[in-house]
Structures are given as C-alpha cells and as structure tokens.
Design a protein around this motif. Structure first.
Motif, PDB file in Angstrom:
ATOM      1  N   TYR A  76       0.839  -1.207   0.000  1.00 28.65           N
ATOM      2  CA  TYR A  76       0.000   0.000   0.000  1.00 28.65           C
ATOM      3  C   TYR A  76       0.871   1.254   0.000  1.00 28.65           C
ATOM      4  N   LEU A  77       1.947   1.200   0.822  1.00 28.05           N
ATOM      5  CA  LEU A  77       2.827   2.370   0.930  1.00 28.05           C
ATOM      6  C   LEU A  77       3.605   2.584  -0.375  1.00 28.05           C
ATOM      7  N   SER A  78       3.673   1.527  -1.191  1.00 27.24           N
ATOM      8  CA  SER A  78       4.324   1.658  -2.507  1.00 27.24           C
ATOM      9  C   SER A  78       3.299   2.024  -3.585  1.00 27.24           C
ATOM     10  N   PHE A  79       2.104   2.415  -3.141  1.00 33.68           N
ATOM     11  CA  PHE A  79       1.017   2.808  -4.057  1.00 33.68           C
ATOM     12  C   PHE A  79       0.580   1.668  -4.971  1.00 33.68           C
ATOM     13  N   GLU A  80       0.596   0.463  -4.424  1.00 32.60           N
ATOM     14  CA  GLU A  80       0.077  -0.699  -5.166  1.00 32.60           C
ATOM     15  C   GLU A  80      -1.012  -1.357  -4.330  1.00 32.60           C
ATOM     16  N   LEU A  81      -1.974  -1.999  -5.000  1.00 30.03           N
ATOM     17  CA  LEU A  81      -3.035  -2.687  -4.265  1.00 30.03           C
ATOM     18  C   LEU A  81      -2.653  -4.139  -4.058  1.00 30.03           C
TER      19      LEU A  81
ATOM     20  N   VAL B 290     -12.748   4.246   4.822  1.00 27.62           N
ATOM     21  CA  VAL B 290     -13.345   5.050   3.746  1.00 27.62           C
ATOM     22  C   VAL B 290     -12.268   5.410   2.708  1.00 27.62           C
ATOM     23  N   PHE B 291     -11.098   5.749   3.216  1.00 31.14           N
ATOM     24  CA  PHE B 291     -10.002   6.099   2.298  1.00 31.14           C
ATOM     25  C   PHE B 291      -9.658   4.909   1.393  1.00 31.14           C
ATOM     26  N   MET B 292      -9.616   3.731   1.996  1.00 32.06           N
ATOM     27  CA  MET B 292      -9.260   2.537   1.228  1.00 32.06           C
ATOM     28  C   MET B 292     -10.351   2.171   0.218  1.00 32.06           C
ATOM     29  N   VAL B 293     -11.597   2.424   0.581  1.00 34.65           N
ATOM     30  CA  VAL B 293     -12.696   2.192  -0.365  1.00 34.65           C
ATOM     31  C   VAL B 293     -12.473   3.068  -1.598  1.00 34.65           C
ATOM     32  N   ILE B 294     -12.055   4.290  -1.366  1.00 36.03           N
ATOM     33  CA  ILE B 294     -11.784   5.208  -2.482  1.00 36.03           C
ATOM     34  C   ILE B 294     -10.594   4.706  -3.293  1.00 36.03           C
ATOM     35  N   VAL B 295      -9.535   4.278  -2.578  1.00 41.39           N
ATOM     36  CA  VAL B 295      -8.323   3.808  -3.253  1.00 41.39           C
ATOM     37  C   VAL B 295      -8.614   2.580  -4.106  1.00 41.39           C
ATOM     38  N   HIS B 296      -9.434   1.649  -3.562  1.00 40.16           N
ATOM     39  CA  HIS B 296      -9.720   0.397  -4.277  1.00 40.16           C
ATOM     40  C   HIS B 296     -10.730   0.591  -5.408  1.00 40.16           C
ATOM     41  N   GLY B 297     -11.370   1.719  -5.420  1.00 44.54           N
ATOM     42  CA  GLY B 297     -12.385   1.967  -6.456  1.00 44.54           C
ATOM     43  C   GLY B 297     -13.741   2.178  -5.809  1.00 44.54           C
ATOM     44  N   PHE B 298     -14.135   3.419  -5.646  1.00 43.41           N
ATOM     45  CA  PHE B 298     -15.309   3.740  -4.839  1.00 43.41           C
ATOM     46  C   PHE B 298     -16.569   3.043  -5.363  1.00 43.41           C
ATOM     47  N   GLY B 299     -16.791   3.144  -6.661  1.00 41.22           N
ATOM     48  CA  GLY B 299     -18.022   2.586  -7.232  1.00 41.22           C
ATOM     49  C   GLY B 299     -18.081   1.078  -7.074  1.00 41.22           C
TER      50      GLY B 299
ATOM     51  N   THR C 234     -18.296   0.091  -3.160  1.00 39.55           N
ATOM     52  CA  THR C 234     -19.603   0.360  -2.543  1.00 39.55           C
ATOM     53  C   THR C 234     -20.679  -0.539  -3.158  1.00 39.55           C
ATOM     54  N   ALA C 235     -20.476  -0.946  -4.412  1.00 35.26           N
ATOM     55  CA  ALA C 235     -21.449  -1.846  -5.055  1.00 35.26           C
ATOM     56  C   ALA C 235     -21.561  -3.166  -4.276  1.00 35.26           C
ATOM     57  N   LYS C 236     -20.442  -3.604  -3.713  1.00 33.38           N
ATOM     58  CA  LYS C 236     -20.476  -4.849  -2.926  1.00 33.38           C
ATOM     59  C   LYS C 236     -21.441  -4.726  -1.754  1.00 33.38           C
ATOM     60  N   MET C 237     -21.468  -3.547  -1.146  1.00 30.05           N
ATOM     61  CA  MET C 237     -22.314  -3.344   0.027  1.00 30.05           C
ATOM     62  C   MET C 237     -23.738  -2.914  -0.342  1.00 30.05           C
ATOM     63  N   ILE C 238     -23.970  -2.656  -1.615  1.00 31.26           N
ATOM     64  CA  ILE C 238     -25.328  -2.282  -2.038  1.00 31.26           C
ATOM     65  C   ILE C 238     -25.984  -3.435  -2.803  1.00 31.26           C
ATOM     66  N   PHE C 239     -25.268  -3.943  -3.817  1.00 27.38           N
ATOM     67  CA  PHE C 239     -25.844  -5.005  -4.648  1.00 27.38           C
ATOM     68  C   PHE C 239     -25.289  -6.390  -4.300  1.00 27.38           C
TER      69      PHE C 239
ATOM     70  N   ARG D 191     -22.355  -7.455  -5.090  1.00 24.26           N
ATOM     71  CA  ARG D 191     -21.311  -7.833  -6.043  1.00 24.26           C
ATOM     72  C   ARG D 191     -20.848  -6.586  -6.780  1.00 24.26           C
ATOM     73  N   GLN D 192     -19.721  -6.709  -7.485  1.00 20.84           N
ATOM     74  CA  GLN D 192     -19.166  -5.554  -8.188  1.00 20.84           C
ATOM     75  C   GLN D 192     -19.928  -5.323  -9.483  1.00 20.84           C
ATOM     76  N   THR D 193     -20.870  -4.431  -9.447  1.00 17.77           N
ATOM     77  CA  THR D 193     -21.663  -4.139 -10.632  1.00 17.77           C
ATOM     78  C   THR D 193     -22.178  -2.708 -10.549  1.00 17.77           C
ATOM     79  N   LEU D 194     -22.515  -2.131 -11.634  1.00 18.82           N
ATOM     80  CA  LEU D 194     -23.117  -0.805 -11.708  1.00 18.82           C
ATOM     81  C   LEU D 194     -22.407   0.213 -10.803  1.00 18.82           C
ATOM     82  N   PRO D 195     -21.123   0.441 -11.037  1.00 17.89           N
ATOM     83  CA  PRO D 195     -20.372   1.333 -10.129  1.00 17.89           C
ATOM     84  C   PRO D 195     -20.918   2.755 -10.087  1.00 17.89           C
TER      85      PRO D 195
END
Lengths: 495, 90
Positions: free
Chosen positions: A136-141, A216-225, A228-233, A235-239
C-alpha cells in the motif's frame, strides 16, 4: 465456501454506520461534561493526561465540576450545547441497538460460516499483512487472499474491529457503570480502575474513528463505485449507480443527524421520555437489582474528593453551620405510619453506625474514593414504617439551585426521587461523616445520601426532609428529581 | 450537638470572642427572635471560599442569645475577619 456479500451482512453494515455515528457524537457530548481524562481514581485536578478545555478554575473560591463543563458544537456532539442528560439518552439508546445488532451479526457470521472471512486460520497472515502494508505504501493494491474477499491486512483489521475493538468498547463502557462497579469491584480493577476504563473507552473511540477514516479512504483507493457496489448489490456491478446511492445514503445520514439533533434540542422533554422509556426498562432489569459490595482500603482514599453542587447560599444555613448544625432536624414523613424527626445527635447515637469506603461516580465521569459514616437508611425506614402504597423516597434538600448554583440551568429546591427498594441495599447510607470527620459543607453537611450503585447526583446533599410517596409524577416536572426535571437527566442511574 | 465541631468552622480565642462582642455592640445588633442584646460567641464560619457573592474575608460568627426565654436563641452575625481575628503574631 463462497463468501460474497449476503443481504444480512449489507443490512448490518448500514445499521452499524447509523448506530456508530450516533454513539460517537453522543459520546463526545458526555466527554464534554468533564473534558479531562485520568489514569487515577481520584480525578485530582492537574493530574489529567488529556484535557479538551481551556477553562482555568479559580484557586481562591470553591468551584465544582459543573463549572468545568464545556459546551461543544452540535457538529461534533449529540445534541451539543452542554446537554449531558440528552447526550446520555442518545448514547445509551443507541448502544442498546448497536449491541443487539452486533449480537445478531455475530450469530449470523457463525451460523453461516461467514466468520472465516474475518478470523485468521494461520500465523502466516501477520507477515502477509505486513507485506500488504508495504505494498500500500508503494502505491500498489495488494492481492486478496486465495478464495477470500479480503487481503491479509483487511482481514486482520476487520476481524480486530469486530471481535476485539467492539467488545473492548462494550467492556470499558460497562466498567463505568457504578452499579456494575459496586457489585463486581474486581471487574473494574481488572481494567486498571474506573478512570482507566474511561480513558481506554476514549482511546477505543479514537481507534474506531481512525478505522472509519482509513476504511473510507481505502474504499476510495480500491475503487469507490466497485467497492460500494459490494455493500449495495452484493457484487461488483453498476459502479456509477452504487456511487450515486452511496452518496445519497451519506447525505441521508447527515439529514437524519440534523433532524434528530434539532428535534432533541427543540423537544428535550419528549426526547427524554421517548428514549428514556427504552433505556430505563433495560436498566431496571439489568442494573437496579445489583447491590454494592465495595470496601476500598484506607490508603486508597482520595487526598481531595472532588465536589459537585454548591452549598445553600442562605443565611439560615450559614448560621446553622456556624453553630455546628446544633439546630438541625431531619424530618421524615409522607406515606408512613410514624412520621419522625431526628436531630444529628439522634442519628449519631443510632444502634448501627456504618462506615464504608467506596468509589464515588459522578454522572460527568470523574471519580473519587471516600470513607462515609452514617445510619443505614433501612433503619430509618424500619422506624417510620412506610405504608403499603409507598414506592419512592423523595429527598428534599436545603439547596435552591437557581440561587446557589450559577452553572446549573434551572431553579427551585433541589430534590431527588429514589425507589424505596434502594433503601434496603446494604450500603445505602445517610452519611454525617466523611473520612472520619464531620461531613464538610461542600460535601453536603450535615447529612447526605450515599447510594453506591448510582451516579452522584442522586445522592442528595444538605438533606432536610425525606418524604415517602406512591407516585412522583406530580412533584416538580414529574421526572423524578431536580436534574431529571431541569436538565433532562435519566432516573435510576446505575450507569 | 455534643461538642462536635465542624472542620469548616474556626474556633475563636477568648480575645477574639471579646472583639466579636465589641463589633456586635458597635452595630447595635439584637437577637432577631427576642430583641435581647446579650450573646454567647461560638465558632466563626469563613464564607468567602465556599460561597460566591461573599467577600473573601467574610465570616458568619455564631451567637447564642443569653435570654433563657428566647424562642430561637441561635443566631449569627456577618463580620469581616480583620475586625475580630488575631493575626499570627498577636
């Protein structure tokens, strides 16, 4: 197993956000009432390790802890503006909901096998988590663990918050209950003491806030849409849609806080009644039956016991005090077979003279340890013989809060209502001595109540009369005491 | 009260009690209950620390009316400490 994001997990996530935000804001309201933290049970002025106030207290005048209260903005505290009573209602109401939701969540985790998403199987996860942090500190996921929804550091973090930090907050919060402390003194000692529990509870709050920020910061880093889709739908869909729903939900949460805060400030009595109905019911069952079994060693007594409330500012009282309270009479009446009146000499020569060394818990959060000597209240009750319909004792004092206490909001004679059953608790005392000396004026001379399973404001000082009643709804505002009437405190305060 | 003296009160010496009686006479203070002017002086309660609105040097001095028929013999007078207390070296 397929972990995924089942519907109940997503619902719990949403419910948890709501409860947590209310808990944090109401917790800050409670902290503001005594904005100092200690590692010692005496709460000695100047010994705090953290302070959130700039107030400097006078040295040449008596000040009490009401004078030390801070008024925080509603932006950070619930409801804000020095409303300890209402903050307590919100804190205890939401903590009941939070714990119930948490129990359901943990039960479902174990019933469905989903606990494996949070609980590590092997020690190898720790070096892997370290590698993840480096990445993470090397800016990689970092990659997720094989077959699992999280990487190692995520798994450890979520597991620690759910299974360590949440129980830690519950335990350190419960350790601040005078009823629990009085009944199980070993429990609070295990945490290092009451002020340790309060300080640790605050550090737990910081940990939660820190976790939420990083999360919250990590959610943004990993891809906000996508995240958050995981917690709404589930699964990763409709970002784009999930981003919109999340932002709308966040706005809704802010609106919910604004509405509840404004309602609380505009309608404090109905808030007190509404939330209190839930909180009081739980307390009556869990805390009221507990009795005090405290006995601190003599060397534990606080060098300077803190003070709350100011003595009666009236010449009749000052003259009586100058005469060493020679003319004092305690009147006991109401719904009793034998109304009686006692001088201090009568009380001092009662067959039983009881001494107890106990921890005093102020509703504001500070503590001190004192030795109190007096008459067990049950002996007075046995003498006056309450009628069958008597259910409460009303302790009427010589203090007029409007006249005597500039820091208090409200006026009128200070009184407190106590359930009759508390009179039979072994350490319920009418105290006339403190630390082996006649009771000092600032601590309630000539007579005060000691009710060791309750917070301090119920222990009426400067008592002049005890009235047995069947109902307290027609006394004052009917809420069960001066502080309940005027500053919306809760009644039966075992926590 | 069986001789119990509260720690808040200051015990006065004979000379200090005499000075209190002088102040009582100067002020023409009489018993509020019976009008008598004869008093026994008791302890002095410092007011300045405990009560806001009181002067830092104010005391409430206990006076007991000497009239045996007084209906309420316990009274008090508010005095400045400098008017009746002896200094450390006096």
């Amino acid at each position: 197993m397929e972990f995924g994001y089942p519907w109940w997990l997503r619902v719990e996530h949403l419910v948890n956000i709501i409860f947590m935000t209310f808990l944090i804001r109401s917790g800050i309201e409670i902290l503001g009432t005594h904005p100092k933290l200690y590692w010692n049970e005496h709460s000695r002025p100047g010994s705090e390790w953290a302070r959130f106030t700039r107030k400097v207290m006078p040295r040449d005048r008596l000040y009490d802890t009401l004078d030390e209260e801070e008024s925080y903005s509603s932006i950070v505290s619930m409801p804000g503006h020095k409303n300890l009573g209402l903050g307590r209602h919100w804190h205890f109401f939401t903590v009941i909901g939070w714990i119930l939701a948490g129990l359901v969540y943990v039960a479902l985790l174990f019933l469905t096998g989903q606990w494996r998403r949070y609980v590590p199987y092997s020690w190898e996860i720790f070096p892997m988590a370290y590698q993840d942090v480096v990445q993470y500190l090397s800016f990689e996921l970092p990659p997720t663990l094989p077959g699992q929804p999280f990487n190692a550091v995520q798994k450890l973090s979520y597991g620690a918050v759910i299974f360590l930090l949440a129980p830690f907050q519950i335990l350190t919060g419960a350790a601040q209950s005078p009823a629990l402390e009085a009944r199980f003194p070993w429990f609070v000692r295990m945490l290092g003491g009451r002020q340790w529990a309060r300080s640790l509870h605050f550090l737990g709050l910081l940990a939660f806030v820190g976790f939420i920020g990083v999360h919250v910061f990590m959610v943004i880093v990993h891809g906000f849409g996508q995240e958050t889709a995981k917690m709404i739908f589930g699964r990763q869909t409709l970002p784009a849609l999930s981003t919109g729903i999340t932002l709308a939900a966040a706005a809704g949460l802010v609106v919910l806080h604004v509405i509840t805060t404004r309602y609380t400030l505009a309608h404090p009595r109905s808030t007190q009644r509404g939330l209190g109905a839930v909180v009081m019911g739980v307390r009556r069952v869990l805390l009221n039956p507990l009795t005090s079994r405290q006995s601190y060693p003599k060397e534990a007594i606080s060098p300077e016991h803190r003070v709350n409330g100011k003595p009666p500012n009236a010449d009749f009282y000052k003259i009586m005090a100058a005469h060493n309270f020679a003319g004092y009479r305690l009147e006991v009446g109401g719904l009793v077979e034998r109304p009686m009146s006692f001088s201090l000499e009568d009380l001092r020569t009662f067959p039983t003279r009881q001494t107890q060394r106990v921890l005093h818990n102020c509703v504001q959060g500070w503590t001190s340890i004192g030795e109190w000597t007096g008459v067990p209240l049950r002996q007075i009750v046995e003498l006056v013989r309450p009628l069958p319909e008597a259910r409460y004792m009303v302790f009427l004092t010589m203090q007029d809060s409007g006249r005597d206490e500039p820091s208090a909001e409200g006026a009128g004679q200070f009184y407190e209502v106590v359930p009759l059953e508390f009179a039979h608790h072994p350490q319920t005392l009418l105290a006339y001595e403190m630390n082996g000396e006649p009771l000092p004026i600032k601590h309630g001379a000539p007579l005060r109540l000691r009710l060791e399973t309750q917070v301090g404001f119920k222990m009426a000082k400067w008592i002049e009369r005890i009235e047995f009643v069947s109902d307290h709804s027609i006394i004052g505002e009917g809420m069960g005491g001066w502080r309940e009437d005027n500053v919306f405190y809760d009644r039966d305060v075992g926590i | 009260m069986g001789g119990v003296i509260y720690g808040d009160n200051r015990i006065l010496s004979g000379e200090e009690k005499r000075r209190v009686l002088l102040r009582v006479r100067e002020r023409g203070f009489a018993c509020p209950a019976c009008g008598s002017e004869g008093f026994e002086v008791g302890e002095a309660l410092p007011l300045g620390f405990l009560w806001f609105g009181e002067e830092p040097d104010a005391y409430m001095v206990a006076l007991t009316c000497r009239n045996p028929n007084c209906p309420s013999p316990r009274t008090g007078i508010r005095l400045e400490g400098s008017g009746f207390l002896l200094g450390e070296d006096e």
